[in-house]
Design an enzyme around this catalytic site. Sequence first.
Site, PDB file in Angstrom:
ATOM      1  N   ASP A 158      34.113  27.563 -96.650  1.00 51.04           N
ATOM      2  CA  ASP A 158      32.877  26.961 -97.146  1.00 51.04           C
ATOM      3  C   ASP A 158      32.050  26.449 -95.975  1.00 51.04           C
ATOM      4  OD1 ASP A 158      31.050  25.319 -98.897  1.00 51.04           O
ATOM      5  OD2 ASP A 158      32.524  25.824-100.416  1.00 51.04           O
ATOM      6  N   ASP A 167      37.998   9.862 -99.916  1.00 52.82           N
ATOM      7  CA  ASP A 167      38.665  10.581-100.992  1.00 52.82           C
ATOM      8  C   ASP A 167      39.216  11.938-100.546  1.00 52.82           C
ATOM      9  OD1 ASP A 167      39.213   9.536-103.464  1.00 52.82           O
ATOM     10  OD2 ASP A 167      37.284  10.041-104.368  1.00 52.82           O
ATOM     11  N   ASP A 199      36.102  25.818 -87.357  1.00 50.81           N
ATOM     12  CA  ASP A 199      34.740  26.263 -87.634  1.00 50.81           C
ATOM     13  C   ASP A 199      34.603  27.689 -87.110  1.00 50.81           C
ATOM     14  OD1 ASP A 199      32.062  26.912 -87.614  1.00 50.81           O
ATOM     15  OD2 ASP A 199      31.390  24.967 -86.846  1.00 50.81           O
ATOM     16  N   HIS A 213      28.019  21.043 -99.508  1.00 52.32           N
ATOM     17  CA  HIS A 213      28.626  22.012-100.433  1.00 52.32           C
ATOM     18  C   HIS A 213      30.148  22.078-100.273  1.00 52.32           C
ATOM     19  CE1 HIS A 213      29.576  26.075-102.034  1.00 52.32           C
ATOM     20  NE2 HIS A 213      28.526  25.896-102.821  1.00 52.32           N
ATOM     21  N   ASN A 227      44.117   6.946-106.072  1.00 55.12           N
ATOM     22  CA  ASN A 227      44.042   6.158-104.841  1.00 55.12           C
ATOM     23  C   ASN A 227      43.047   5.007-104.972  1.00 55.12           C
ATOM     24  OD1 ASN A 227      41.710   7.705-104.864  1.00 55.12           O
ATOM     25  ND2 ASN A 227      41.697   8.063-102.655  1.00 55.12           N
ATOM     26  N   ILE A 231      36.900   9.687-107.060  1.00 52.43           N
ATOM     27  CA  ILE A 231      37.257  10.681-108.073  1.00 52.43           C
ATOM     28  C   ILE A 231      38.687  11.165-107.866  1.00 52.43           C
ATOM     29  CG2 ILE A 231      34.869  11.470-108.306  1.00 52.43           C
ATOM     30  CD1 ILE A 231      35.943  13.999-106.633  1.00 52.43           C
ATOM     31  N   TYR A 319      35.824  42.394-105.967  1.00 52.86           N
ATOM     32  CA  TYR A 319      36.801  43.286-105.338  1.00 52.86           C
ATOM     33  C   TYR A 319      37.987  43.488-106.265  1.00 52.86           C
ATOM     34  CZ  TYR A 319      34.091  42.836-101.111  1.00 52.86           C
ATOM     35  OH  TYR A 319      33.064  42.864-100.220  1.00 52.86           O
ATOM     36  N   SER A 372      29.977  27.976-107.870  1.00 55.96           N
ATOM     37  CA  SER A 372      30.604  27.306-106.727  1.00 55.96           C
ATOM     38  C   SER A 372      31.497  26.167-107.170  1.00 55.96           C
ATOM     39  CB  SER A 372      29.537  26.728-105.786  1.00 55.96           C
ATOM     40  OG  SER A 372      29.055  27.670-104.873  1.00 55.96           O
TER      41      SER A 372
END
Length: 433
Positions: A158, A167, A199, A213, A227, A231, A319, A372
Site C-alpha cells: 500500500d 493503534d 519502501d 490510505h 488496548n 479501534i 488474475y 480498498s
Amino acid sequence: MPHLLPSNRRLVVQGNFFAVVFFSLWLLCAAVTNGQVSTNGEYDYFLGEVLVKFKSDASEAKISQLNGTIGGEIIDRFSGDPNLYHIKVPETLGVGTAVSFYTNEDSVALAEPNIAYSTQVVPNDPSFSRQYALQKIQAPGAWDTVVGDYGAVLADTDTGMDYNHADLAPNLWTNTGEICGNGIDDDGNGLVDDCFGWDFFNNNNNPMDTVGHGSHTAGIMGAAGNNGIGIAGVVWNAQVMPLKIGSGTSISNAAAIKAIDYAWSMGAWAINASWGGRGFSQLLKDAIDRAGSAGVLFIAAAGNNGTNNDTTPFYPANYNSPNVISVASTTSTDARASSSNYGARTVHLGAPGAAVFSTYRSGGYATMSGTSMAAPHVTGAVGLIWSYNPFLPSDTIKSIILNSVDSIPSLQGRTVSGGRLNLKKAIQNTPAP
Ligand code: CA
C-alpha cells in the site's frame, strides 16, 4: 453516491482525503526516475520505465548491448526473478516504443510498461456510525473463540503505514533477522536494515505512510484490539508488514512485484492489495503465483468502477490464480456499494467497504470508502482463521471464507459466493487444530 472515478482511462482517486538479492548494490548506481504517470487510453503507466524479462541464456554483455542501443539504464532488479530488470528508458523515446524494441529481441522473454495501478478508495460520508463493519461480519462472535496470534503475518502492499500510530505500533511486524540501524544486511536478504517493512517505491527502509490510505487498510485488518484506545482490527493480535509501493494514489507495478516477493519470502501468510487497474501484467501475475506456491493468499480489491469484472477485467483482482481472493464492497445495509465492481465468475465475495472507520496517517482516524476498505476485512479474516488453526493449507482457508458468507441479494449472481464475509461463521467452520 456519484461515480467518482471519471472513466476507466484514468484510475486516479478523487476525494477529500486524497486531493490527494540485489538491491543494496543496485542502489549505488541506480538510475533515477521521475515517478510521473501517463496513460495509453487503457491503463496508466510510469513515464520512462519498462520491465524486461530476459531469457535465462541472455548474457550480461547482450543485455548491456540492448540497453545501450535504446539508451536504457538498469534501475533495479527483482529478488523473485533473476532474469527480470527494471529499466529506465529515455522519456522522449516513449514507453510503447521501448516495449516494442525489447519484445522484438530474441533474447527477451517479455517486456511490459511499468503499469501504474491506483488505490481503490472513494470519498465518503463521515457521519456513518463507526465500525458498523465489525458488527456486520459478526466479529465479536468470532473473538469469543480467537482474537489472533502474533505469528499471523499480514503484508499490506500500500502507501506505507503510520507505524508510530498508537493503534498500529503494537502490531507492527519486525524482522527478527535484522539488527536495526547497523547499516548491515544481517539476514542477507539483499535489503539493509529492513527492520519493519520496506519502501519499494523509493528503495529505502522507511515505509512511513504520508498519504493515509495504507494506515487505513492496515488498521482494518490488524489494529491492536482490546488496548483501550481507538479501534479494533479484524484480528487483534498479529504482525502487519508495511510494504510501501506507491506515492499518493499511484501504485508502481515494479514496486508491487518486489513487495510480493519480499512478503512471501519473509514469512507473510497473506498479502493485501487494496489497489488495481485495467492493465494486465504477466509479470505481476507471475509474482502472485510465486506467493501462491509458497502457500500465501493474495486478497485484492475488486475495483471501484461499478462495472462487471467478468467482462471488463480489473487487475490484480482478476488474475486466475488459485490464491487470489477478489473482494467487492458492501454497505451498512448489505447493499453492494454503487462504485464496487462485481463479477459472478471473478469476484469471490463482499465485505464492508462503505464508510469504514479506521486508523489514518499522523496518528489519526478517518472514515473511508471503497473496495480498498473491503479487501482488508478479508485479509484480517485470513489472519484470524490461521491464528486459530495454523496448520490448514491456504486453499482450505479460502474455501472456509467463501463457504461461510451470509448470502445477500445484492451479491447473488454478482459474486462467486453470493454473499458477504461472516467472521463468526468462518471461525465456526474452521476445524480446531
Ligand atoms: Ca536485511
